[in-house]
Design a protein around this motif. Structure first.
Motif, PDB file in Angstrom:
ATOM      1  N   THR A 177       0.991  -8.029  -9.547  1.00 31.61           N
ATOM      2  CA  THR A 177       2.574  -7.629  -9.137  1.00 31.61           C
ATOM      3  C   THR A 177       2.637  -6.425  -8.086  1.00 31.61           C
ATOM      4  O   THR A 177       3.645  -5.710  -7.845  1.00 31.61           O
ATOM      5  N   THR A 178       1.297  -5.924  -7.489  1.00 28.38           N
ATOM      6  CA  THR A 178       1.439  -4.991  -6.423  1.00 28.38           C
ATOM      7  C   THR A 178       0.627  -5.643  -5.192  1.00 28.38           C
ATOM      8  O   THR A 178      -0.503  -5.850  -5.343  1.00 28.38           O
ATOM      9  N   PRO A 179       1.447  -5.400  -3.959  1.00 28.68           N
ATOM     10  CA  PRO A 179       0.784  -5.992  -2.731  1.00 28.68           C
ATOM     11  C   PRO A 179      -0.520  -5.313  -2.525  1.00 28.68           C
ATOM     12  O   PRO A 179      -0.654  -3.958  -2.707  1.00 28.68           O
ATOM     13  N   VAL A 180      -1.511  -5.771  -1.904  1.00 29.42           N
ATOM     14  CA  VAL A 180      -2.915  -5.119  -1.649  1.00 29.42           C
ATOM     15  C   VAL A 180      -2.486  -4.082  -0.389  1.00 29.42           C
ATOM     16  O   VAL A 180      -3.024  -3.039  -0.709  1.00 29.42           O
ATOM     17  N   GLY A 181      -1.476  -4.514   0.529  1.00 27.44           N
ATOM     18  CA  GLY A 181      -1.325  -3.498   1.462  1.00 27.44           C
ATOM     19  C   GLY A 181      -0.663  -2.132   0.984  1.00 27.44           C
ATOM     20  O   GLY A 181      -0.954  -1.150   1.660  1.00 27.44           O
ATOM     21  N   ARG A 182       0.171  -2.316  -0.066  1.00 29.69           N
ATOM     22  CA  ARG A 182       0.527  -1.041  -0.846  1.00 29.69           C
ATOM     23  C   ARG A 182      -0.497  -0.130  -1.395  1.00 29.69           C
ATOM     24  O   ARG A 182      -0.499   1.194  -1.055  1.00 29.69           O
ATOM     25  N   ILE A 183      -1.457  -0.679  -2.112  1.00 27.32           N
ATOM     26  CA  ILE A 183      -2.700   0.135  -2.532  1.00 27.32           C
ATOM     27  C   ILE A 183      -3.415   0.657  -1.420  1.00 27.32           C
ATOM     28  O   ILE A 183      -3.854   1.643  -1.322  1.00 27.32           O
TER      29      ILE A 183
END
Length: 1571
Positions: free
Chosen positions: A1096-1102
């Motif tokens: 539920t969390t984009p890789v780009g955000r992490i």
């Protein structure tokens, strides 16, 4: 009336005596001043009436929109405003001249100052009146000026003539001001007439201008270029946003859209056109950092020149401040002047020597400097943002053209490309922000040196020599820092690359319990990065130390030798003017380290981006590009060097003769043919003497390859594909088959132009032909399921439903929370492998592309679904629509149904033709195929019955309160001020010792620096006192005083220098310590988070946390903290000194400080939210970029590069709008703080003057108070800006802390379990047998979702081979995930060898269970690392496993053997080979429990048959759970589980189940016997 005139003229007094003609002279001057007064009063009256009329008219008007924050400007708008500012300043000087002249006269003469006051009011009202008329768009009201300016100009000329006739000269200020005013009125008159004739607002055809579209668009709210000059330089127009933000948190919707000039599209077009021109002028075609810099200069030079000019003008204005201090101190030190004349007009020098006038002039100089500097800052920030957005778009465009092979080996990594997009563009933007200092600083230093020489003589030059001698040292430090920074960036790239790989493959890492391996690898990369950061920190420490110490050393040397060289005592005016001038070195010296670091980083980034732009691109030359449009043939531009995929002419023609039948290919090519060339072909080299006739693409073909040799790398010596010649017939289905690694997928890549043609040609029939492509590893976007299928096509309900049915997706869609609008996670993370593959196939089927290429689309599907998709989709839809299809498959049962078959072997075409032709040519091959089909029991299957119901294994129906299908969570966004816990968190990261050390060293440093200046004040005052003593003691006392004060000064300076060194050390090292601590904590936590978080969390955000946020924490936060603490201490010192020196300073300063406090509070509320929005809107840009890099081949096949470029442009705009507003409100604050600072200086000067005039203050203390007030005026601004910056930068700490404190998998599960025994109790030899028990187990993927497994009860004895079957998504994979505790087992318990697995740590549990996953993934590194990352097993064990999985010959071909590198994108191994490596991993681990999740889905039938034999013996001592789509693979299992809708519907021996009327038997019966 006559009495009033006499009073106005000052002639009503009876005790005055005039010279014979003086009374008439006074009356003449009084008369002209009276007329002047009437003229200005008349204008004041008329303008006020005009303002009221315009406002009333504007309210009742409905013609034009109201409430606009900007408006259309009249001609010469900016010129008028600048001229008006000068007009107001001259009028204010005239008032000062009148007041001063009155003070120096014996009697009151109102005509000297009253008209000047009216003139000042008139000057202010003139611009107010103009602004109101302009904002209402009513130029007709400007007619008032046509009457006023001639009248005012005439009376000024008359006054000037009177004074000239009375022998006034230019040194008389009144005469000088009058001449200046007459000129100003003349300019205004010319301006007004110009507008009158240009606008013609009294003409019959006049109509008001319509406001620009941007002003009428309610979505576009950034109106900086449309407001008046005053609003532009004070940014008053943006106050609406601050008010709105103070009331409630700012949302992106409030900000609206960007102006056209600020959009990424506009700046990308500008940058791209200049880059292409520059590249065209370079013979080699390769641009360097110098060329890239030249491109940026051409595109954006003009605004930077304007900004540089304003900055220089502002710096020059700043040099007036020391002279004002000198004049004020001389004024204090001088004797008061006696009143001698009855009427006196002051001269220019009398005016400029008055202390109060000098205080006013200093106020004006300070304000002018600040406004010039803030305007220049705004320009460079705005254009720096433009450069960043343009570069980001260019990098994205370049990435769309990169061949996939550049991401293999050490060529380039996705982490590096993302770094180019984020870090490098940011560094170049910072160079744009601060670049003008490169010119400003040297100029400021040169002028300051000149002024110091005029003030002190040779002693100043000797003091300055200290600064000059230390400059080369700073240069050497900066030069050394460049190499350190380059290595730091390389380490950062490596760290980002490893982080990106970890996040992309986090599910596999959890299944293998390999998180620790990657954590260790990232930690090692981080430690290497920190090692270079610490080396760089040493240079930063020395730079900060030299920056602060250099002025102190220079003043010590200068003051120590001044008296001996000049023969004069060190007086207050000399000392504090010198101190103020030396303070001018502070800004350059403070900025130098920052500029040096920024320029160094910028140079590094320029080189990196220029190098990136030079990477070889993947190019296709279309028919329109080749030769003349009337040419009857196409030309192949030959490279006679034999490089880059071209052979010499003779060899190439010989190859063509051998491989091409001349009867099939006449000399003249088809006019629509398109040829793929290697990358170095240049059209400009084309000439009739250097061409080759190419064969045409026959009418019946859409694509042909002639004698093709292809490799992935243009520098590769080995061709992956050899001697490839084929035709793809129009409207036919071509099937490509072959063993694992035979070159099937490579052939598809060659067809798509993704490989480098070493020789031969790929000839397409149509130019720019889009191809519907489904990759072997399905590529899905983070979008809804519908959008993933449409992929930019228009929505057609009937067509969409047909495709959904053909791909058997309807049952999956029915159970999704929002149906087809359900959001799909990045890379389809929340779908099963089969679901992802079917969505990818559906995308290809739905598209209207005439050519469809499907790379192994059926491998991830079970027998029934695969059969349905092939017949209903590939055969059904594509055949019906007469589309051309190329299908790669391992499923040989479908070969007979193909129109054309291509069999690959070892990178060559083994045989090709129709099935019947192959049967005639190679009957043994057909026989072998049939044998494999029989053995695998996979002939043509009957269509599954209507009850084919699937249940989504990874995305279950959500509760009723969340039916929007939103999967990806919105990025977390705190509101309000940064929590005190975050500051405490950062302080704890620094460490208690260093935190206390920072406080102590900063306090000690400031105490010494203040003591030095106090000592200097006493020193300079002491000489004045001793000069008034008796003559016989004077010389002796002067020597004693000098010796006493000089040695004290030296001692205090040495103490300050030591404290400066320790303070610099404490700040820099503390920053590195905090960064290390924060990074380690976040890194240790993120891999342990539940898998649902990553779904539920984009890789780009992490990844944004690992890159941008830590870039802020590493580089910006420590330096900003050091500056903030320093400037706070300076401000506190300035207030304390001024209060001690002049207690009445409290009267003006307290209201100013209260205003300051509330102003910064008001500002910070909005600034915080804008910073958070800026951070949040960065992530979608990087997420989209990362997503694009994963699907380059698919995007290029569909020819959707322009669409994806537009999407990233929109996302860049979204990020830019918040950043642009943030920097503009920073300017809003800066202007107001500068005004408060200037007011503090003025208040300090006036208070000191009043106190000194009364005789209560030494002259040295007056100088000390004013100098510190000047410092305070600058540092007040810096304090709030740095505090706001720190709060914004602490937002990075807040975001990092958020991911650090998220509960891990273990914590989440322990919170639901009452653990009565310690974890890992007596687990040394566990599991010893492999017995598995499920007791009433219910499983769900999230607390908000429904259960996936329902009350499952199951016992599996040790060593049992259990086959698990069921429809796609029936819960097969979910059962295994529950065993590994990947998902939430919220009811019941699972036991292994009698121990509840909830009592076992996740790491221990997962290491003891082997799994062969559905998605085969290899990691960057060696083959050895991919098999045994912990290096536990011997080489013999590794080779044995490779031999079992038939990989030993492949690995043996590598010279490095087990140490051969696996490419970053694993392009050097096919998907089938990667699957075999995954099997080898499981064999090596020798676990008691092994899970095979569709382990052989990606291998051909022959390899699968061999592996089934091996697998049946390789895991004899293990309990084996086998999930497979092929029924044959589980027929020899000891036990069969049939699952449906999360429950076990059948369980038993496969032989018994076959004999009964069971679901399992019906599955087998659906497969008819062989013909």
């Amino acid at each position: 009336m006559e009495d009033a005139f006499l009073v106005f003229c000052g002639l009503a007094h009876t005790n005055y005596t005039f010279q014979p003609n003086e009374e008439s002279r006074v009356k003449d001057m009084c008369f002209s001043e009276g007329v002047n007064l009437l003229v200005h009063l008349a204008f004041v009256f008329c303008s006020l009436i005009g303002v009221v009329v315009i406002k009333c008219r504007q309210r009742s008007s409905t013609t034009f929109p109201t409430g606009l924050r900007g408006w259309i400007h009249f001609p010469w708008h900016n010129v008028r405003w600048i001229l008006t500012f000068f007009y107001i300043f001259i009028s204010a000087c005239a008032v000062g001249d009148g007041i001063l002249s009155q003070l120096y006269s014996k009697f009151d003469r109102p005509f000297i100052y009253v008209p000047d006051a009216a003139q000042l009011a008139s000057s202010v009202l003139s611009i107010v009146y103009y602004d109101v008329a302009e904002s209402a768009n009513v130029p007709i009201f400007l007619v008032l000026f046509i009457f006023h300016w001639p009248a005012a100009c005439s009376i000024s000329v008359l006054k000037a003539y009177q004074m000239y006739s009375q022998r006034f000269i230019t040194s008389d200020l009144t005469f000088l001001l009058d001449c200046t005013l007459a000129s100003i009125y003349g300019f205004f008159l010319i301006l007004e007439l110009s507008i009158f004739f240009k606008k013609g607002y009294y003409g019959p055809g006049y109509s008001r201008d319509i406001p620009p579209s941007e002003l009428q668009d309610p979505e576009k709210k950034f109106h900086q270029s449309y407001v008046n000059v005053l609003s532009q330089i004070t940014y008053a127009w943006i106050s609406w946003l601050l008010v709105s933000g103070y009331r409630e948190p700012i949302k992106m919707e409030v900000l609206g859209k960007l102006p056209q000039d600020e959009t990424a599209q506009k700046n990308f077009d500008l940058l791209k056109s200049n880059y292409d021109k520059e590249k065209g002028n370079i013979s080699s075609g390769r641009t360097g950092s110098r060329h890239l810099g030249k491109v940026l200069c051409k595109a954006f030079a003009l605004p930077f020149l304007i900004a540089g000019f304003l900055k220089i003008i502002g710096d020059l204005a700043g040099l007036a401040e020391p002279f004002c201090i000198d004049g004020i101190l001389r004024f204090v030190d001088a004797e008061p002047k006696e009143l001698e004349k009855e009427i006196h007009f002051v001269s220019f020098w009398e005016f400029t020597n008055n202390g109060y006038i000098l205080a006013f002039l200093m106020l004006c100089a300070v304000l002018f400097r600040y406004f010039c500097q803030q305007t220049s800052f705004y320009i460079v920030v705005r254009d720096g943002i433009r450069i960043k957005s343009g570069l980001q778009a260019m990098i994205y465009l370049k990435a769309l053209s990169l061949p996939v092979w550049v991401f293999s080996g050490d060529h380039l990594t996705m982490g590096q490309v993302i770094n180019h997009m984020s870090v490098d563009t940011y560094q170049i933007m910072m160079v744009a922000f601060l670049g003008f200092y490169v010119i400003s600083i040297p100029l400021q230093i040169i002028l300051t040196i000149l002024l110091l020489y005029l003030q002190l003589g040779y002693s100043a030059l000797i003091g300055i020599s200290i600064i000059i001698l230390l400059t080369p040292l700073q240069y050497l430090i900066a030069k050394k820092f460049i190499s350190i920074q380059q290595k730091t960036m390389e380490c950062s790239d490596d760290r980002i690359k490893k982080s990106h790989e970890m996040l992309q493959n986090i599910k596999l890492l959890k299944l293998y319990a390999w998180e620790g391996v990657f954590i260790k690898a990232i930690e090692m990369a981080r430690e290497k990065e920190l090692k270079y950061m610490l080396k760089g920190a040493v240079y930063v420490i020395f730079t900060l130390f030299l920056t602060q110490v250099t002025p102190v050393l220079a003043t010590i040397v200068t003051f120590s030798i001044y008296s001996s060289l000049s023969g004069s005592s060190l007086t207050a005016n000399v000392a504090f003017t010198t101190l103020a001038l030396f303070d001018k070195f502070n800004s350059p010296l403070i900025m130098f380290p920052m500029i040096a670091k920024t320029v160094v980083n910028g140079i590094v980034s320029f080189r990196r981006i220029a190098s990136f732009f030079n990477i070889e691109e993947l190019k296709q030359i279309t028919g329109s590009d080749i030769g003349h449009k009337d040419a009857g043939y196409h030309v192949n531009l030959l490279d006679t060097s034999g490089k880059n995929g071209y052979l010499p002419v003779e060899q190439l023609m010989e190859t063509e003769r051998k491989g091409v039948d001349s009867s099939d290919y006449p000399d003249k090519s088809h006019p629509d043919a398109v040829i793929n060339y290697s990358n170095e072909a240049k059209l400009k080299e084309c000439n009739p003497n250097n061409v080759e006739l190419l064969p045409k693409c026959s009418t019946s073909s859409v694509l042909e390859i002639h004698n093709g040799y292809f490799s992935w790398n243009s520098n590769s010596e080995r061709s992956v594909l050899q001697d490839i010649s084929l035709k793809i017939s129009k409207s036919k289905i071509t099937v490509i088959v072959g063993k694992v690694g035979s070159g099937k997928s490579s052939l598809v890549s060659a067809i798509l132009g993704e490989m480098i043609p070493v020789s031969g040609h790929v000839v397409w029939r149509s130019a720019d032909q889009p191809v519907a492509y489904s990759a072997q590893t399905a590529w899905l976007r983070n979008a809804s399921l519908q959008d993933n299928i449409l992929f930019g096509e228009s929505f057609d309900e009937e067509r969409f439903q047909t495709v959904i049915d053909a791909c058997a997706l309807q049952p999956d869609i029915d159970i999704l929370p929002a149906g087809r609008l359900t959001e799909i996670g990045e890379k389809g993370i929340n779908l099963s492998g089969g679901q992802k593959q079917r969505v990818s196939v559906a995308r290809a089927l739905y598209s209207r592309c005439p050519i469809v290429i499907l790379d192994d689309p059926l491998s991830a599907l079970d027998a029934h679904v695969g059969n349905h998709v092939f017949h209903q989709g590939i055969i059904g839809i594509l055949k019906k629509e007469n589309r051309t299809a190329i299908v790669v498959t391992h499923k040989l049962e479908y070969v007979e149904e193909a129109d054309y078959v291509i069999a690959m072997l070892d990178g060559k075409i083994e045989i090709q033709g129709t099935y019947q032709e192959i049967a005639k040519q190679k009957p043994d091959l057909i026989k072998a195929w049939k044998s494999l089909i029989l053995k695998d029991d996979h002939k043509e299957e009957k269509q599954a019955e209507a009850e084919m119901v699937t249940e989504v294994s990874k995305m279950e129906k959500r509760p009723d309160d969340n039916l929007k299908g939103k999967l990806m969570q919105e990025e977390e966004r705190e509101e309000g001020s940064i929590s005190i816990k975050i500051y405490w968190r950062y302080a704890r990261s620094i460490g208690l010792f260093f935190f206390i050390l920072i406080i102590l060293t900063v306090t000690a440093r400031q105490s010494f620096l203040v003591a030095i200046d106090f000592w200097l004040a006493e020193w300079t005052s002491a000489f004045r006192n001793h000069s008034e003593t008796e003559t016989q003691y004077e010389n002796n006392m002067e020597g004693v005083v000098f010796s006493q004060y000089f040695h004290g000064y030296i001692g205090l300076a040495c103490g300050g220098i030591v404290c400066v060194l320790f303070s610099s050390y404490a700040h820099v090292i503390s920053g590195v310590r905090a960064s290390r601590h924060l990074f380690t904590n976040m890194l240790l936590n993120i891999p342990t988070l539940p898998l649902r978080f990553f779904e539920t969390t984009p890789v780009g955000r992490i990844l944004n946390r690992f890159s941008s946020d830590f870039k802020t924490i590493d580089d910006q936060l420590p330096i900003n903290l050091e500056k903030l603490t320093s400037h706070i201490m300076w401000c506190l010192s300035a207030i304390l000194i001024n209060v001690i020196v002049t207690p009445i300073f409290l009267l003006p300063v307290i209201p100013l400080l209260v205003l300051y406090y509330f102003l910064q509070m008001f500002f910070r509320v909005s600034a915080r939210e804008l910073q958070r929005l800026t951070n949040i809107t960065k992530s979608p840009v990087f997420a989209h970029f990362s997503e694009t890099l994963g699907g380059l081949t698919t995007i290029r096949a569909y020819k959707l590069q322009d669409k994806f470029l537009q999407q990233v442009l929109d996302k860049i705009d979204c990020s830019t709008v918040a950043f642009l507003y943030l920097n503009t409100v920073n300017r809003w604050l800066a202007v107001r703080l500068d005004t408060i600072g200037a007011s503090v200086v003025f208040a300090s000067a006036v208070c000191s003057l009043l106190t000194a005039t009364l005789g209560y203050l030494k002259v040295g203390l007056v100088g000390l108070a004013i100098v510190y007030a000047l410092k305070m005026s600058s540092y007040l601004n810096w304090c709030i800006r740095e505090f706001a910056d720190m709060e914004m930068q602490m937002n990075a700490v807040e975001r990092v802390n958020h991911y650090t404190t998220l509960p891990s998998e273990q914590e989440s599960e322990e919170s639901q379990i009452n653990i009565d025994i310690p974890l890992d109790t007596n687990l040394t030899n566990w599991p010893h047998s492999g017995k598995i028990e499920f007791n009433e187990v219910s499983v769900r993927y999230d607390k908000k979702l429904d259960p996936v497994l329902h009350k499952l009860t199951l016992k599996i004895n040790p060593g049992t081979r259990v086959g698990i079957c069921g429809r796609t998504g029936s819960g097969k994979s979910t059962l295994t995930l529950a065993l590994l505790r990947i998902i939430d087992n919220f009811e019941g318990c699972i036991k292994i060898d009698g121990i509840d697995i909830s009592f076992v740590t996740l790491d221990h549990l997962r290491k003891e269970i082997s799994i062969i996953p559905q998605d085969p993934i290899l990691f960057s590194g060696t083959i050895r690392f991919n098999l045994d990352p912990y290096s536990i097993h011997s080489d013999e064990e590794l080779w044995e496993a490779l031999e079992v999985t038939q990989l030993k010959p492949l690995v043996g071909e590598f010279p490095e053997g087990l140490n051969a590198l696996v490419a970053g994108g694993t392009e050097n191994f096919s998907q089938g080979q990667r699957q075999l490596f995954c099997i080898a991993r499981a064999i090596i681990r020798k676990s008691r429990i092994t899970i095979m999740d569709e382990a052989t889905a990606s291998v051909d039938m022959e390899t699968d048959a061999a592996l089934q034999t091996v697998l049946s013996t390789a895991f004899t001592n293990s309990t084996v759970l086998i999930i497979a789509h092929r029924i044959q693979t589980i027929m020899d299992c000891d036990r069969i589980l049939v699952m449906d809708q999360g429950r076990i519907v059948e369980d038993g021996d496969p032989k018994i189940l076959q004999q009964n009327d069971s679901i399992f038997s019906r599955l087998i019966k659906r497969q008819p016997n062989d013909d």
